[in-house]
Design a protein around this motif. Structure first.
Motif, mmCIF file in Angstrom:
data_model
loop_
_atom_site.group_PDB
_atom_site.id
_atom_site.type_symbol
_atom_site.label_atom_id
_atom_site.label_comp_id
_atom_site.label_asym_id
_atom_site.label_seq_id
_atom_site.Cartn_x
_atom_site.Cartn_y
_atom_site.Cartn_z
ATOM 1 N N SER A 1 0.821 -1.215 0.000
ATOM 2 C CA SER A 1 0.000 0.000 0.000
ATOM 3 C C SER A 1 0.849 1.256 0.000
ATOM 4 O O SER A 1 0.321 2.358 0.064
ATOM 5 N N PHE B 1 3.634 7.419 2.252
ATOM 6 C CA PHE B 1 2.303 7.104 2.755
ATOM 7 C C PHE B 1 2.097 5.598 2.819
ATOM 8 O O PHE B 1 2.652 4.844 2.011
ATOM 9 N N LEU C 1 -1.568 2.995 3.317
ATOM 10 C CA LEU C 1 -3.012 3.136 3.182
ATOM 11 C C LEU C 1 -3.743 1.967 3.819
ATOM 12 O O LEU C 1 -3.489 0.809 3.484
ATOM 13 N N ASP D 1 -7.950 4.529 7.529
ATOM 14 C CA ASP D 1 -7.078 5.689 7.636
ATOM 15 C C ASP D 1 -5.871 5.606 6.716
ATOM 16 O O ASP D 1 -5.527 4.555 6.185
ATOM 17 N N THR D 2 -5.225 6.743 6.526
ATOM 18 C CA THR D 2 -3.923 6.805 5.882
ATOM 19 C C THR D 2 -2.923 7.372 6.881
ATOM 20 O O THR D 2 -3.299 8.102 7.805
ATOM 21 N N GLY E 1 -0.820 0.235 -3.829
ATOM 22 C CA GLY E 1 -0.572 1.669 -3.864
ATOM 23 C C GLY E 1 0.474 2.069 -4.888
ATOM 24 O O GLY E 1 1.438 1.335 -5.131
ATOM 25 N N GLY F 1 -4.692 4.269 -4.271
ATOM 26 C CA GLY F 1 -4.833 2.993 -3.583
ATOM 27 C C GLY F 1 -5.980 2.236 -4.224
ATOM 28 O O GLY F 1 -7.096 2.745 -4.317
ATOM 29 N N LEU G 1 -9.573 6.783 3.542
ATOM 30 C CA LEU G 1 -9.863 6.192 2.251
ATOM 31 C C LEU G 1 -11.369 6.196 1.990
ATOM 32 O O LEU G 1 -12.176 6.472 2.886
#
Length: 317
Positions: free
Chosen positions: A154, A163, A165, A176-177, A203, A212, A194
């Motif tokens: 991700s 990041f 994800l 959440d991210t 991702g 994502g 998300l």
């Protein structure tokens, strides 16, 4: 009106190439293949990895060298690398500071970063690790995630931010991210949400926008798989928007991007029997819309890792 990130060097002749390594097609495999991202077509043989394995951590690349680590197979701590511009097998890079698999990976033009993941064996952990891509050696501790997550590939980001994800937090799938600076140590912080709760999301990103795609979706429709393409503005790190849809449902896929196109490779469906996917699909990074079929991998498989020479951490236009 805005500053652009521009590399001051020219990369070798294979810009626009992704390497997909290892995975599972009913048993762990060692094969590697590459896909030319600038023209439609199928995957082509690249060489073999050191060991047959699956469930690796998302790959990192500085544009010429691809590095990945983590596996359910022994030795679980091995970091491997290959040269993206030329075919051939992988070479030992070093060992992981902490043995994990199915974590998120991202990189700048110098550093590779692995975020969270699953202890081998065990639950999700918060640790992040870092390497200097052109310097062989072991990974080092690089702070912690805001919360432990395990998922698969991700990771994505810009030249300055990494990041991860969604994922599974040892009790439930999340929405959440999280993100952190690639240049400095410290812990990750939460970003936006998300479009859906899920894990095993593939991702990728250019230097402005991250994506994502797919994966498990909870609560979800038939098969609990998503077709959504989540789009995230990397500079604001706010909530994702629905960008379009994939051509088919699936999970445990990997993804790559150039500055203008994004790609998703392979995966698996459960119907309820396991159905391995060979499809490559792509979509524009600049305007919302659905994915289209691009070609096929050399074999249907899932749970791979990938590295590309043109991802969002490398900057450029």
């Amino acid at each position: 009106n805005n500053w652009k990130t521009v590399n001051s060097y020219a990369r070798g002749g294979a810009a626009g190439r992704a390497v997909i390594a290892q995975g599972n097609n009913g048993s762990n495999i060692a094969t590697m293949e590459y896909v030319n991202l600038t023209s439609r077509g199928n995957g082509q043989s690249f060489g073999d990895a050191l060991v047959a394995s699956n469930a690796a951590i998302g790959g990192c690349s500085d544009g010429t060298r691809g590095v990945w680590a983590g596996t359910q197979s022994s030795p679980a701590s091995t970091i491997q690398y290959t040269t993206i511009t030329s075919g051939g097998g992988s070479i030992n890079f070093g060992s992981m500071n902490e043995m994990i698999y199915r974590g998120a990976g991202h990189s700048s033009s110098t550093r590779g970063l692995w975020m969270s993941g699953r202890k081998s064996p065990g639950n999700a952990i918060v640790s992040c690790q870092i390497i200097q891509i052109q310097t062989l050696g072991d990974s080092l501790d690089f702070g912690d995630a805001a919360a432990a997550r395990r998922g698969h590939d991700s990771g994505m980001g810009s030249p300055t931010r990494a990041f991860m994800l969604g994922g599974y937090d040892n009790s439930d799938y999340t929405q959440d991210t999280q993100f952190k600076s690639i240049a400095s140590g410290g812990d990750m912080v939460f970003g936006g949400d998300l479009v859906y709760k899920g894990g095993y999301i593939a991702g990728c990103s250019n230097s402005i926008r991250g994506f994502g795609t797919g994966g498990y979706q909870f609560p979800g429709a038939a098969g609990q798989f998503a077709t959504n393409i989540n789009s995230i503005d990397l500079s604001s790190a706010g909530n994702a928007i629905n960008f379009g849809d994939l051509t088919q449902k699936g999970s445990y896929a990997v993804s790559a991007a150039t500055q203008t196109r994004a790609f998703r490779f392979g995966g698996i469906q459960f119907n309820p029997a396991e159905v391995y996917i060979s499809r490559i699909e792509d979509w524009s990074t600049t305007s919302s819309g659905n994915a289209t079929e691009f070609g096929d991998l050399t074999e249907a498989k899932y749970d791979m890792t990938q590295m590309s020479d043109s991802h969002g951490g490398l900057g450029g236009f």
